[in-house]
Scaffold this motif. Structure first.
Motif, PDB file in Angstrom:
ATOM      1  N   LEU A   1       0.828  -1.199   0.000  1.00 21.16           N
ATOM      2  CA  LEU A   1       0.000   0.000   0.000  1.00 21.16           C
ATOM      3  C   LEU A   1       0.868   1.257   0.000  1.00 21.16           C
TER       4      LEU A   1
ATOM      5  N   GLN B   1     -11.151   8.200  -6.389  1.00 23.64           N
ATOM      6  CA  GLN B   1     -11.440   7.043  -5.530  1.00 23.64           C
ATOM      7  C   GLN B   1     -10.197   6.638  -4.740  1.00 23.64           C
ATOM      8  N   MET B   2      -9.057   6.592  -5.419  1.00 23.85           N
ATOM      9  CA  MET B   2      -7.804   6.230  -4.746  1.00 23.85           C
ATOM     10  C   MET B   2      -7.459   7.264  -3.678  1.00 23.85           C
TER      11      MET B   2
ATOM     12  N   GLN C   1      -9.446   9.248  -2.001  1.00 25.71           N
ATOM     13  CA  GLN C   1     -10.365   9.142  -0.868  1.00 25.71           C
ATOM     14  C   GLN C   1     -10.045   7.908  -0.021  1.00 25.71           C
ATOM     15  N   MET C   2      -9.705   6.809  -0.671  1.00 25.86           N
ATOM     16  CA  MET C   2      -9.326   5.603   0.058  1.00 25.86           C
ATOM     17  C   MET C   2      -8.048   5.849   0.861  1.00 25.86           C
ATOM     18  N   ASN C   3      -7.032   6.442   0.234  1.00 22.13           N
ATOM     19  CA  ASN C   3      -5.766   6.705   0.922  1.00 22.13           C
ATOM     20  C   ASN C   3      -5.969   7.642   2.101  1.00 22.13           C
ATOM     21  N   ASN C   4      -6.798   8.646   1.933  1.00 27.03           N
ATOM     22  CA  ASN C   4      -7.058   9.575   3.026  1.00 27.03           C
ATOM     23  C   ASN C   4      -7.796   8.870   4.154  1.00 27.03           C
ATOM     24  N   GLY C   5      -8.758   8.039   3.805  1.00 26.69           N
ATOM     25  CA  GLY C   5      -9.513   7.308   4.815  1.00 26.69           C
ATOM     26  C   GLY C   5      -8.654   6.314   5.581  1.00 26.69           C
ATOM     27  N   LEU C   6      -7.677   5.716   4.900  1.00 27.12           N
ATOM     28  CA  LEU C   6      -6.796   4.736   5.544  1.00 27.12           C
ATOM     29  C   LEU C   6      -5.762   5.382   6.457  1.00 27.12           C
TER      30      LEU C   6
END
Length: 173
Positions: A82, A110-111, A113-118
């Protein structure tokens, strides 16, 4: 002098991730622009064991190190896994990505938002220079494989490596 005035401000770090197979002038445009905005820019070469690249990861790193040496604040490394883990390990709060077209934005958003959420890592989108808006490594490889002129799309060092690799593959067919 003691206190907050004597402390060095933290380094502003960002990462430009990609496969860079091969690195193009479009990639270099984004890296160069990021290097003006950040104290340290990591170029993270993705390792994808399921894909057979034209160049090995080590070759891509070598080419990138040579063509980015002039910036002085760019570090080139590989990563597997990741991207947010790569960022955490190096205390990198920002990912810089170039956007060529609206179609890139859907996937990249999408990527991001996913990276920020993780992990809380932010993604900054940089519009690609219109000169390179159509450019991709895949397109460069395909045109070069058919004998087309890609000299204006990649650095001279990369062009030489690309020609040599394609010639050696033709010879082994």
């Amino acid at each position: 002098m003691n206190g907050p005035e004597s402390e060095e401000p933290p380094l502003r770090r960002a990462v430009c991730p990609g496969s860079f197979d091969p690195v193009t002038n479009g990639h270099l445009d984004i890296i160069a622009r990021a290097s003006k905005l950040y104290d340290e820019v990591y170029v993270a070469v993705m390792i994808n064991k399921s894909k057979q690249g034209l160049f090995t990861v080590e070759e891509r790193i070598g080419l990138l190190r040579q063509v980015t040496a002039k910036y002085g604040n760019v570090k080139v490394e590989s990563f597997h896994g990741l991207l947010v883990d790569f960022c955490k390990q190096r205390e990198i709060p920002a990912i810089v990505k170039g956007l060529r077209a609206v179609s890139d934005f859907d996937y990249e958003l999408q990527m991001a938002q996913m990276n920020n959420g993780l992990s809380g890592v932010e993604t900054l989108f940089v519009p690609t220079n219109p000169t390179y808006s159509f450019l991709s490594s895949s397109l460069v490889k395909e045109v070069a494989a058919w004998g087309g002129d890609v000299s204006h799309l990649v650095p001279p060092l990369v062009l030489d490596a690309l020609r040599e690799r394609l010639e050696s593959r033709r010879g082994s067919d």
